[in-house]
Design an enzyme around this catalytic site. Sequence first.
Site, PDB file in Angstrom:
ATOM      1  N   ASN A   9       0.879  -1.158   0.000  1.00  0.00           N
ATOM      2  CA  ASN A   9       0.000   0.000   0.000  1.00  0.00           C
ATOM      3  C   ASN A   9       0.926   1.220   0.000  1.00  0.00           C
ATOM      4  O   ASN A   9       1.506   1.569   1.023  1.00  0.00           O
ATOM      5  CB  ASN A   9      -0.871  -0.052   1.260  1.00  0.00           C
ATOM      6  CG  ASN A   9      -1.859   1.090   1.335  1.00  0.00           C
ATOM      7  OD1 ASN A   9      -1.730   2.072   0.603  1.00  0.00           O
ATOM      8  ND2 ASN A   9      -2.816   0.967   2.224  1.00  0.00           N
ATOM      9  N   ARG A  95      -2.389  -2.128  -3.614  1.00  0.00           N
ATOM     10  CA  ARG A  95      -3.550  -1.248  -3.520  1.00  0.00           C
ATOM     11  C   ARG A  95      -3.356  -0.145  -4.553  1.00  0.00           C
ATOM     12  O   ARG A  95      -2.347   0.567  -4.514  1.00  0.00           O
ATOM     13  CB  ARG A  95      -3.637  -0.636  -2.125  1.00  0.00           C
ATOM     14  CG  ARG A  95      -4.754   0.387  -2.043  1.00  0.00           C
ATOM     15  CD  ARG A  95      -4.692   1.155  -0.757  1.00  0.00           C
ATOM     16  NE  ARG A  95      -5.795   2.095  -0.681  1.00  0.00           N
ATOM     17  CZ  ARG A  95      -5.760   3.213   0.032  1.00  0.00           C
ATOM     18  NH1 ARG A  95      -4.682   3.512   0.728  1.00  0.00           N
ATOM     19  NH2 ARG A  95      -6.790   4.016   0.062  1.00  0.00           N
ATOM     20  N   HIS A 183     -11.812   3.966  -0.931  1.00  0.00           N
ATOM     21  CA  HIS A 183     -11.834   3.098   0.259  1.00  0.00           C
ATOM     22  C   HIS A 183     -12.573   1.789  -0.011  1.00  0.00           C
ATOM     23  O   HIS A 183     -13.070   1.147   0.905  1.00  0.00           O
ATOM     24  CB  HIS A 183     -12.497   3.818   1.467  1.00  0.00           C
ATOM     25  CG  HIS A 183     -11.626   4.864   2.081  1.00  0.00           C
ATOM     26  ND1 HIS A 183     -12.096   6.065   2.518  1.00  0.00           N
ATOM     27  CD2 HIS A 183     -10.293   4.873   2.329  1.00  0.00           C
ATOM     28  CE1 HIS A 183     -11.105   6.793   3.004  1.00  0.00           C
ATOM     29  NE2 HIS A 183     -10.002   6.084   2.893  1.00  0.00           N
ATOM     30  N   ARG A 243      -6.917  16.715   4.084  1.00  0.00           N
ATOM     31  CA  ARG A 243      -7.724  17.063   2.904  1.00  0.00           C
ATOM     32  C   ARG A 243      -8.969  17.831   3.334  1.00  0.00           C
ATOM     33  O   ARG A 243      -9.548  17.538   4.386  1.00  0.00           O
ATOM     34  CB  ARG A 243      -8.124  15.799   2.149  1.00  0.00           C
ATOM     35  CG  ARG A 243      -6.978  15.186   1.378  1.00  0.00           C
ATOM     36  CD  ARG A 243      -7.354  13.850   0.788  1.00  0.00           C
ATOM     37  NE  ARG A 243      -6.702  12.769   1.490  1.00  0.00           N
ATOM     38  CZ  ARG A 243      -6.987  11.485   1.358  1.00  0.00           C
ATOM     39  NH1 ARG A 243      -7.953  11.111   0.539  1.00  0.00           N
ATOM     40  NH2 ARG A 243      -6.332  10.572   2.043  1.00  0.00           N
ATOM     41  N   GLU A 381      -7.428  -3.838   4.941  1.00  0.00           N
ATOM     42  CA  GLU A 381      -7.324  -3.704   3.484  1.00  0.00           C
ATOM     43  C   GLU A 381      -6.259  -4.657   2.927  1.00  0.00           C
ATOM     44  O   GLU A 381      -6.420  -5.191   1.834  1.00  0.00           O
ATOM     45  CB  GLU A 381      -6.975  -2.253   3.122  1.00  0.00           C
ATOM     46  CG  GLU A 381      -8.167  -1.319   3.298  1.00  0.00           C
ATOM     47  CD  GLU A 381      -7.783   0.109   3.607  1.00  0.00           C
ATOM     48  OE1 GLU A 381      -7.148   0.336   4.660  1.00  0.00           O
ATOM     49  OE2 GLU A 381      -8.115   1.000   2.819  1.00  0.00           O
TER      50      GLU A 381
END
Length: 395
Positions: A9, A95, A183, A243, A381
């Site tokens: 990732n 990812r 996501h 963000r 993940e």
Amino acid sequence: MTTTVLTLNSGSSSLKFSVFAEATGSRLKLQLRGDATDLGGDTRLRVENGARELIRERSVPGKSRAERQAAALDLVLDTVSTEAGGQLFSVVGHRVVHGGDIFMRPVGIDADTLTSIRELSPLAPLHQPYAVAAIETIMQRYTKLPQIACFDTAFHQTQSDTARRYGLPRELHDAGIKRYGFHGLSYEFVARALPALAGPVADRRVIIAHLGNGASLCALNGGQSVATTMGFTPLDGLIMGTRCGALDPGVVLHLLRDGTRTVEQVEALLYDQSGLLGVSGISSDMRELQASTDKNAVEAVDLFCDSVARGIGAMAAALSGVDALVFTGGIGENSAPLRERICRACEWLGVRVDAIANAAGRACITNGASKVSAWVVPTREDEMIARHALAYIAR
Ligand code: ADP
């Protein structure tokens, strides 16, 4: 020989990896996990074994972020092969944040898919270029090794055309200017894990709140994505660590037009200097902000909770109601006070938090009087990527 998978990732400020071995049945055995986070001046790569014990810690050399990112990957590859007695893993799963309208499921990477992934880089500048760099390094180093790309956008392909449409001229939508959502690997993992915990409610109207450095919500019906807060890029929706989240596009026009900032500076402002960090002026880290009494830190946390609560309202509207709410991600899994605040802000929807169960970190955090049950489900993940990669090579 046991099949093993390396998951990567890659982001602008971190490189996370895991190694899983395929065990009996559908089980996966974690062998190694590690990360190099905040690729700043004195970055360290930390590696844990399957029992989550720290087994190595190395400093990551390099003058720039890009050099440290490359050095961190070299160290990961060396560490993984040393730990496996020089043996190479069977497959690498990456990812990849943006798959656009091209990639609806995990794909094996070849020169053509890599070109397409690279072309999507401007849409996810914090992640995609770094995933591309990692793929290229591994391609050069291990020419025969299969690499699989797993996309964060793919989970949302079940959304209707209308759910993905902006109020823009049709030709822009047709050219790909639409909501993609992100996501997805986290939502897929949680959606798969939920039935075992929550039973039949998992198949009804569920809102998952993935609250980490990046944060978004997903509305699911029957386990499928119906709506989500992120859009064309991972900048939209909830306010996040750095963000800005949803913003009047007029602000961006104004910032560009007043001539004091370049496009790159506006991009850096919105992606790296806004959100919790920008509002607090202190940190993007929720733990630090919750521990602070500074009024700007308090306001940043207030704004985050408000943004999540409003978003949950919007997701509930997309589902015409809600039966279960799920918290995941670093904040969702670990911050009982924030979960309680968000649940209380959702009382109007029928959520009744059980403060004791919540503080104790139980899986179900609502009481018997709650019309909407609320859950905490740790996301993985990396495990989702490993499952996809192994399924791909087993085809
Ligand atoms: P990423 O999106 O980079 O994967 P994570 O999901 O690991 O990030 O989430 C990181 C965020 O989780 C940080 O803001 C961190 O402060 C927050 N966090 C982790 N543990 C706690 C905690 N106990 N209380 C509050 N926030 C926490």
